[in-house]
Design a protein around this motif. Structure first.
Motif, short mmCIF file in Angstrom:
data_model
loop_
_atom_site.label_atom_id
_atom_site.label_comp_id
_atom_site.label_asym_id
_atom_site.label_seq_id
_atom_site.Cartn_x
_atom_site.Cartn_y
_atom_site.Cartn_z
N UNK A 245 -6.80 41.98 57.47
CA UNK A 245 -6.26 43.37 57.76
C UNK A 245 -6.69 44.52 56.86
N UNK A 246 -7.37 44.10 55.90
CA UNK A 246 -7.63 45.10 54.76
C UNK A 246 -8.03 46.53 55.33
N UNK A 247 -9.20 46.33 56.40
CA UNK A 247 -9.92 47.57 56.76
C UNK A 247 -8.97 48.38 57.13
N UNK A 248 -7.83 47.94 57.89
CA UNK A 248 -6.88 48.79 58.49
C UNK A 248 -5.56 49.13 57.62
N UNK A 249 -5.51 48.54 56.79
CA UNK A 249 -4.28 48.62 55.72
C UNK A 249 -4.65 48.04 54.39
N UNK B 78 -8.88 50.32 40.03
CA UNK B 78 -10.12 51.39 40.23
C UNK B 78 -10.22 51.33 41.62
N UNK B 79 -9.37 52.47 42.50
CA UNK B 79 -9.60 52.12 43.82
C UNK B 79 -10.78 53.01 44.46
N UNK B 80 -11.45 52.39 45.37
CA UNK B 80 -12.44 52.98 46.11
C UNK B 80 -11.74 53.87 46.96
N UNK B 81 -12.49 55.12 47.15
CA UNK B 81 -11.86 56.26 48.37
C UNK B 81 -11.82 55.75 49.45
N UNK B 82 -10.85 56.33 50.35
CA UNK B 82 -10.74 55.90 51.69
C UNK B 82 -9.21 55.91 52.21
N UNK B 83 -8.64 55.13 52.92
CA UNK B 83 -7.32 55.54 53.39
C UNK B 83 -6.44 55.10 52.40
N UNK B 84 -5.01 55.38 52.59
CA UNK B 84 -3.89 54.97 51.38
C UNK B 84 -4.17 53.87 51.13
N UNK B 85 -3.90 53.59 49.78
CA UNK B 85 -4.02 52.29 48.95
C UNK B 85 -2.36 52.19 48.53
#
Length: 303
Positions: free
Chosen positions: A133-137, A149-156
Motif C-alpha cells: 500500500x506504500x504507493x497510496x499511503x 531522507x524522504x523522497x518528494x511526493x505525497x505525505x510521508x
C-alpha cells in the motif's frame, strides 16, 4: 326438620338415621354432595399470596427493562461490530503484508523504502511498513530512533506511540524511547502532531516531549544527526537518558549510585570505544566508573 338444619348437620356429619332419610329426599342434595366431593381439588397452594404477586410484578418489570435495554443495545452493538470488523480487516491486511526491520544493540542499518526514501536505523530500533500500500499511503511505524531522507511526493508519516511526524520531502530525525519523543529537522519543513496540536518545525530546530513536558531547542549540526557518524550527542538531556543510550550502543548494564533525576547532561560519547565513552559522560559530572565485569558497570561520585 328444616332443610337448612339438615344441610348443616350433614356437613358436620351429625345426622341420625331418621335425619339421613329426610336429607336424602331433598331435591338439591345431589348438587351439594358433588360440590363437597370436588372441594379437595381446589387447594390453596395453587393461588399466590400478595407477596408472590408483588414478586411476579417485579420480575415482569425487570424483564421489560431488560428488553428495553436490549432494544437500545442491539443497534449500538451492530455499529460497534462494524468498527471491530473494519479494524480487524485493517489490522490483518496491514500486518499480514507488513515488512518489519529492526536493529540489535550497537547495530545501525540503512533501509531503502519502496519510493527510494532512505531510513537509517539507530541501535535497538524498529520500523514497520506495508510495501503493497506504500504507493497510496506512505506511512510507517517507528519504535526507537531513525534518520529519514524522504523522497518528494505525497505525505510521508512516521507514527510513534507518543507523537506523529508528517512531511512531504525532507530530512529529519525521530527518536521515541519510552517517555521521550524528539524530532530534529535538518531540511525542509516537518509537521509534528502531539495529542490535538500540530507544530511546524524548521531546519536546525528540535521538538522534544519528555514525560509529557514539551520543550524546544536548536541543533549545531544541521546536516545529519551525530549518531550516524558513531557518536551520540545530547543537549540538556536527563542523565538517565544518556545512560540508556550508552547501554543500547554497547552490550552493558550500567548502575548509577545516588541517582539524581534532575541531573542534565550536555555532551556526547563515541560508539567505538567503551572506556572512552564512559570517560566522556563521567568526567563532566565528576563521576567515576567501575568495571565490575565486561558487561556490568557502576557509576558513583568521586570522593
Amino acid at each position: 326438620m328444616e332443610k337448612e338444619s339438615l344441610n348443616k348437620k350433614w356437613l358436620e356429619g351429625r345426622l341420625t338415621e331418621e335425619e339421613q332419610i329426610a336429607f336424602d329426599v331433598i331435591e338439591d342434595n345431589e348438587l351439594l354432595k358433588q360440590i363437597i366431593d370436588k372441594a379437595p381439588a381446589f387447594s390453596a397452594s395453587n393461588f399466590s399470596e400478595v407477596q408472590d404477586v408483588e414478586i411476579l410484578k417485579s420480575k415482569i418489570k425487570s424483564k421489560n427493562n431488560l428488553l428495553n435495554k436490549r432494544n437500545w443495545l442491539v443497534p449500538m452493538l451492530r455499529i460497534a461490530s462494524v468498527f471491530v470488523i473494519a479494524f480487524g480487516i485493517y489490522f490483518l491486511f496491514f500486518f499480514n503484508n507488513a515488512i518489519n526491520i529492526e536493529t540489535a544493540i550497537g547495530e545501525k542499518r540503512m533501509v531503502q523504502l519502496p519510493d527510494a526514501s532512505e531510513v537509517m536505523l539507530n541501535a535497538v530500533s524498529e520500523i514497520t511498513f506495508n510495501k503493497n500500500t506504500w504507493a497510496d499511503k506512505r506511512e510507517l511505524i517507528l519504535e526507537g530512533e531513525a534518520f529519514f531522507k524522504v523522497a518528494k511526493g505525497s505525505t510521508f508519516d512516521v507514527v510513534t506511540s507518543i507523537g506523529k511526524v508528517s512531511v512531504l520531502g525532507t530530512e529529519f530525525n525521530v527518536k521515541q524511547r519510552k517517555n521521550l519523543f524528539e524530532v530534529n529537522c535538518f531540511e525542509g519543513l516537518v509537521a509534528v502532531s502531539y495529542k490535538k496540536e500540530t507544530l511546524k518545525l524548521l531546519p536546525g530546530h528540535i521538538y522534544r516531549i519528555l514525560n509529557g513536558k514539551i520543550s524546544s531547542d536548536t541543533i549545531s549540526n544541521k546536516e545529519k544527526p551525530f549518531w550516524i557518524n558513531h557518536t551520540s550527542y545530547f543537549k540538556k538531556v536527563p542523565f538517565h537518558e544518556v545512560i540508556k543510550e550508552l547501554e543500547r550502543q554497547y552490550k552493558v548494564v550500567i548502575t548509577v549510585n545516588q541517582k539524581d533525576e534532575s541531573l542534565l547532561f550536555t555532551g556526547g560519547f563515541t560508539h567505538k570505544n567503551l572506556e572512552e565513552a564512559l570517560e566522556s559522560i563521567t568526567t563532566p559530572l565528576k563521576l567515576v566508573y567501575d568495571m565490575e565485569s565486561p558487561t556490568k558497570i557502576s557509576l558513583h561520585h568521586s570522593e
